[in-house]
Scaffold this motif. Structure first.
Motif: not given
Length: 267
Positions: A52-55, A151-153, A181-183, A189-190
């Motif tokens: 959930x949260x991915x793809x 996005x830069x990361x 992926x929603x930032x 998640x990170x």
């Protein structure tokens, strides 16, 4: 709740074949397995899903409370396995999903009968004699950069994580996956991934386990593979002739061959 819709579950391969569940890592989705699925699906029922949260998962089902812990992702695994009424499945987890699989197998031992850990890391931060590959300051800087400019990361980190600079299309694919992926979800998640310490959970593993490491991997160095092998009595370590952290993309034939060899041992 429709678990199949929530986690974008797909199933392929013979209906009566031994079951393999493939789980993606941070910033990815089930599409990352597409190059190994055909080989696995010849004789095995292959289950793919998105956390959930991915793809293609149902983003409305995501909550920060649940997914601020790896146990939230393990709950996804257990619920998918229960929805499909799986028993004794072989769970193949890439990167952080390797440890999610450990937790899921502990929570629902009847559902998962063996583990394949692809480029696993139970802890990313160096600690005394343990080498995870990063200092605490490294991880703090990584997360600060991710949170300030995701996005830069992604554009900077994905090619490094993938490795194989002579094949830039691989780094580009991982970059695109990260950027899709929603930032806000990716930030959670990170933190959940890179701040986790699941070394104690390895002691709970009693099922046969295959540990797959890459010959060169900036995220999970070789010392980590040896640590995981030594911590799980019923495990075997195989070093793939591959570079980078995503051998299912950079070396799909070798990855599929190693997984299939383990699956044949389970028959």
């Amino acid at each position: 709740m429709d678990i199949r819709h929530r986690n974008n579950v797909t199933v392929t391969g013979p209906a009566d074949g031994p079951v393999v569940v493939l789980a993606h890592g941070f910033g990815c989705d089930q599409n990352m397995w597409r190059l190994v699925v055909p080989a696995l699906a010849e004789r095995h029922r292959v289950v793919l899903f998105d956390y959930v949260g991915s793809g293609g998962s149902d983003l409305s089902a995501w909550s920060q409370e649940r997914y601020s812990s790896l146990h939230g992702y393990a709950q996804d695994v257990v619920e998918v396995c229960a929805e499909l009424d799986l028993e004794g499945a072989v769970f193949v987890g890439h990167s952080v999903s390797a440890m999610v699989g450990v937790m899921a197998a502990h929570a629902a031992p009847e559902r998962i009968g063996a583990l394949v850990m692809v480029a696993p890391s139970p802890c990313y931060i160096d600690d005394d004699s343990y080498r995870g590959g990063f200092t605490a300051d490294d991880i703090d800087e990584l997360l600060a950069s991710l949170e300030s400019n995701y996005l830069g990361w992604s554009s900077a980190m994905a090619p490094m994580i993938m490795g194989n600079p002579e094949r830039p299309e691989l780094g580009e694919e991982l970059t695109n996956s990260f950027c899709a992926t929603d930032p806000a979800i990716a930030r959670v998640f990170a933190r959940t991934t890179f701040l986790s310490d699941s070394r104690e959970d390895l002691k709970s593993v009693t099922v046969p386990t295959l540990v797959l490491e890459c010959a060169e991997d900036v995220i999970a160095p070789r010392e980590v593979g040896a640590y995981v092998r030594d911590a799980i009595p019923a495990s075997r370590l195989v070093t793939l002739a591959a570079t980078g952290h995503c051998p299912q993309l950079s070396a799909p034939e070798a990855t599929a061959e190693a997984i299939l060899g383990f699956l044949e041992e389970r028959r």
